[in-house]
Design an enzyme around this catalytic site. Structure first.
Site, PDB file in Angstrom:
ATOM      1  N   ASP A 132      24.662 111.945 -24.735  1.00 14.63           N
ATOM      2  CA  ASP A 132      23.868 110.853 -24.150  1.00 14.63           C
ATOM      3  C   ASP A 132      22.474 111.323 -23.766  1.00 14.63           C
ATOM      4  OD1 ASP A 132      26.384 109.845 -24.248  1.00 14.63           O
ATOM      5  OD2 ASP A 132      26.547 109.384 -22.114  1.00 14.63           O
ATOM      6  N   ASP A 222      19.490 105.973 -24.048  1.00 15.14           N
ATOM      7  CA  ASP A 222      20.401 107.106 -24.081  1.00 15.14           C
ATOM      8  C   ASP A 222      20.393 107.631 -25.512  1.00 15.14           C
ATOM      9  OD1 ASP A 222      21.070 106.603 -21.459  1.00 15.14           O
ATOM     10  OD2 ASP A 222      23.233 106.463 -21.815  1.00 15.14           O
ATOM     11  N   HIS A 272      26.071 102.933 -26.391  1.00 12.25           N
ATOM     12  CA  HIS A 272      26.323 104.095 -27.256  1.00 12.25           C
ATOM     13  C   HIS A 272      26.934 103.661 -28.588  1.00 12.25           C
ATOM     14  CE1 HIS A 272      26.462 106.481 -23.280  1.00 12.25           C
ATOM     15  NE2 HIS A 272      25.258 106.015 -23.584  1.00 12.25           N
ATOM     16  N   ASP A 274      28.211 105.350 -30.933  1.00 10.26           N
ATOM     17  CA  ASP A 274      29.150 106.236 -31.626  1.00 10.26           C
ATOM     18  C   ASP A 274      30.629 105.913 -31.437  1.00 10.26           C
ATOM     19  OD1 ASP A 274      28.804 107.060 -29.028  1.00 10.26           O
ATOM     20  OD2 ASP A 274      28.620 109.191 -29.482  1.00 10.26           O
ATOM     21  N   CYS A 378      30.807 112.271 -28.279  1.00  9.33           N
ATOM     22  CA  CYS A 378      30.124 112.236 -26.978  1.00  9.33           C
ATOM     23  C   CYS A 378      30.062 113.634 -26.356  1.00  9.33           C
ATOM     24  CB  CYS A 378      30.882 111.368 -25.985  1.00  9.33           C
ATOM     25  SG  CYS A 378      31.247 109.713 -26.522  1.00  9.33           S
TER      26      CYS A 378
END
Ligand code: NVA
Length: 394
Positions: A132, A222, A272, A274, A378
């Site tokens: 992040d 992020d 995020h 991902d 992550c």
């Protein structure tokens, strides 16, 4: 910086504590995507992690009914920290056994209240997840301007490593995006106040209108909202990345020859990219079937003969206790090269899907670290992948 006046200027400075110079032989910083052969990576640690009190940016990402909503502030239990570290250390060992260099961030004690002229919050967050905070773009590593107040100083955990990379690789640049203020002016405080009472359907409606608790006052993003595919960079607009953040990324990287695209998904907690849309190898993407791409956004992939496959359902009906993320961490994997992938060991369906797609699958026990900030992707940040900056979307 070297002349007669500065005879020692070319010597690397020494660390304050150990006196060991900030230089490591053979260190190289470079990465353009998430699938070329991985040579060097950072893996997060669970030490000292806290659950901070809720802040304007954090509540909105938590689904209605979750015990994380509203925050139960305090240090995570020592038992859960040790178990998460066991998982993260095991993951690091798997990577090292494959000759991948693994670095770990420094531990920061987040116990103290964090106060700036603009806000105050019960504690910091932790040193997970590095993805992040750190954006590796080619030969540069950038510390991102994150929107959670508790994560304002998280970059401190990486300062020593960044310094070492900078001194060891003469082509490496370390950078910091503009620091946000995160004052009450940075957020729609009326949204924040109402959020507690909104159902998931209502937050979905708001998300489809592209309205989030973050305003455009600060430049916010992020690094985990940024997907790198060689010359093309795709950025998700959502809770953790605002339009000013995307504009900043565009201006910075387009001046270096990259092309920056904005991506949006039908998702009531877009945070995020991902666990939503993941590159697997050149020509192949994995899409979360519950978060379809907005109309028109598949085109660039389809026109360039990229296949988009939908991920299979996660193995679990619920995330583990005190976890901020969804069960879709199942598709949050770490790709080691074009045919090798690390997948969380309990995600049998996801492992089978990768097997059918022609990957060798390495199971990694990480579920007990999920609560500390997410899955395998992550929990890592690229330092070096082999390969060059390809043009996949000419
Ligand atoms: N929005 C994501 C974050 C995962 C990295 C989720 O599915 O929880």
């Amino acid at each position: 910086i070297s002349n007669d006046l500065y005879p020692n200027a070319s010597l690397p400075p020494e660390r304050k504590d150990s006196g060991v110079p900030y230089v490591r032989q053979g260190l190289h910083v470079e990465s353009y995507n998430d699938f070329d052969p991985l040579r060097h990576v950072i893996v997060g640690i669970a030490d000292n992690q806290h659950i901070p009190e809720a802040c304007p940016a954090s509540n909105e990402k938590i689904p209605a009914g979750s015990p994380m909503r509203g925050g139960k502030a305090g240090r995570r239990t020592q038992e859960s920290i040790e178990r998460a570290n066991e998982c993260l250390n095991g993951f690091a060992k798997i990577l090292e056994d494959r000759n991948i260099i693994v670095d770990r961030p420094g531990a920061v004690d987040w116990h103290e209240r964090i106060t700036t002229p603009d806000f105050s919050i019960s504690s910091g967050f932790g040193v997970m997840p590095p993805r992040d905070c750190l954006l590796t773009m080619g030969k540069s590593m950038l510390m991102a301007p994150m929107s959670f107040r508790s994560r304002y100083f998280e970059y401190l955990a990486y300062v020593d490593l960044m310094r070492e990379y900078f001194e060891s690789d003469p082509n490496c640049m370390i950078e910091q995006a503009p620091r946000p203020r995160l004052s009450d002016d940075s957020f729609r405080m009326d949204y924040v106040a109402a959020y507690e009472y909104l159902s998931d359907a209502e937050t979905m409606e708001r998300s489809l209108r592209k309205e989030y608790s973050t305003k455009e006052t600060d430049i916010l993003f992020d690094a985990a909202d940024v997907m790198r595919l060689g010359k093309d960079i795709f950025v998700q607009h959502g809770l953790t990345t605002n339009l000013a953040g995307i504009r900043w990324i565009k201006r910075k990287y387009e001046s270096q020859g990259y092309r920056v695209h904005t991506l949006s998904f039908e998702d009531n907690h877009p945070i995020h990219i991902d666990a939503t849309f993941c590159p697997l190898r050149p020509g192949l993407m994995l899409l979360n079937p519950n978060r379809p791409l907005f109309k028109g956004q598949r085109e660039i992939f389809e026109k360039n003969d990229w296949e988009i496959v939908e991920a299979v359902s996660p193995a679990w009906d619920n995330p583990p206790a005190l976890c901020y993320s969804s069960t879709w961490l199942s598709m949050n994997t770490l790709i080691l090269d074009h045919k090798t992938v690390c997948v969380e060991a309990s995600e049998t369906g996801q492992m089978e899907q990768f097997d059918k797609l022609g990957f060798d699958v390495i199971p990694v026990d990480l579920r007990d670290a999920y609560a500390f900030g997410g899955g395998l992707h992550c929990a890592t940040a690229d330092v070096w992948r082999e390969g060059t900056c390809e043009d996949y979307f000419p």
